[in-house]
Design an enzyme around this catalytic site. Structure first.
Site: not given
Lengths: 242, 83
Positions: A11, A57, A150-151
């Site tokens: 999106s 989700d 995140y990494a």
């Protein structure tokens, strides 16, 4: 009949650019996101026969499964999957709330694995091979302060790519990662002015990337010319990691 | 309730389909036929394809709670019959 590509997180940002480019290239696209946003509805109106969207989700297994079921019901077994949906959470790991760590892993890694599993169950029944592309990141290769969790998720995606490439290669399904560098999207909006300047200074091509810099690589990996490329990570970062 | 013989027939049919898609000749499948390391030109991915197909047809997933050991077509048929 058009080949169908499943794109998670279509999106906005890179996912939206991929979705738009695939439609323009003649593919049918099944995509999902938590909200349709402002830019997807016009595409749905423009391509009613080749674009399917369902609220989902990716961090919730039942939700991602329902999306794959819906996509298959609409277009049949997919030709390709692009695992694009992801979230970014920034913070020094020592103080990053565990709930944020869990969200990152659940959406960026576990969710991607669940979607790949669900899609593969249909792709294996479809003769003629296929494609899986995982959108990872140079952060997973080089790291960045404040992005440890995140990494880890993005490095995990590259591991998924290599292992799955070996697993499904004999069915002519290729699995590759595309690792963008710092893109000028909403997810990079948290960079400070100083951080942006430093990134630009260290990038040989002298700017942040854009979604349009990445999309051609996706189209290439989906195309027939890439049928002997698998298990690889294609880095698109203006040269910052070179 | 699906009985073991009906499941064995279904397994035989789906195994033949998977072999045909690979360009392999159909081989007889009996309750004693082993999927791997036997006469069938089957690999682990073919077996996964068979399991997914059986789940799609029967709506049953005897492996939902975890992997259960089986080696032969008859043992797999029994797992589905009991699910």
């Amino acid at each position: 009949m058009s080949r169908t590509v499943i794109v998670t997180g279509g999106s906005r940002g890179l996912g939206l650019a991929i979705t738009r480019a695939l439609l323009e290239a003649g593919y049918a696209v099944a995509t999902c996101s938590r909200h349709p946003g402002d830019d997807l509805p016009p595409l749905l109106a423009a391509y009613p026969d080749r674009l399917f969207w369902q609220q989902a989700d990716i961090g919730v297994a039942a939700s991602s499964q329902a999306f794959i079921d819906g996509a298959v019901q609409r277009f049949g077994a997919p030709w390709a999957l692009i695992n694009n949906a992801g979230i970014a959470r920034e913070g020094i790991l020592a103080t990053l709330p565990l709930v944020e760590v869990d969200d990152l892993i659940q959406t960026n890694l576990t969710g991607a694995i669940q979607v790949a599993r669900a899609a593969l169950r249909h792709m294996l029944s479809r003769p003629g091979g296929g494609r899986i592309i995982n959108i990872s990141s140079i952060i997973g290769q080089r790291g960045y302060t404040g992005l440890a969790a995140y990494a880890a998720t993005k490095a995990g995606l590259d591991g998924l790519t290599r292992a799955l490439a070996r697993e499904v290669g004999r069915r002519r399904i290729t699995v590759n990662s595309v690792a963008p560098g710092y893109l000028d999207t909403e997810m990079s909006g948290t960079l400070s002015g100083g951080q942006r300047e430093q990134i630009v200074r260290r990038t040989p091509l002298g700017r942040l990337g854009t979604a349009d810099d990445v999309v051609p690589a996706i189209l290439f990996l989906l195309g027939d010319g890439a049928h002997f490329i698998t298990g690889q990570t294609l880095t698109i970062d203006g040269g910052i990691t070179c | 309730m699906t009985d073991t013989n009906t499941m064995l027939d279904l397994i035989t049919q789906e195994t033949a389909r998977i072999l045909a898609e690979k360009g392999e000749a159909a081989l007889p499948v009996t309750a004693d036929t082993a999927f791997l390391d036997g006469p069938l030109p089957f690999d682990s991915l073919d077996l996964a394809t068979l399991i997914v197909a059986l789940e799609g047809i029967t709506g049953k997933d005897p492996f939902r709670a975890g992997f259960r050991q089986f080696n032969t077509a008859g043992e797999l048929a029994a797992l589905y019959a009991a699910a």
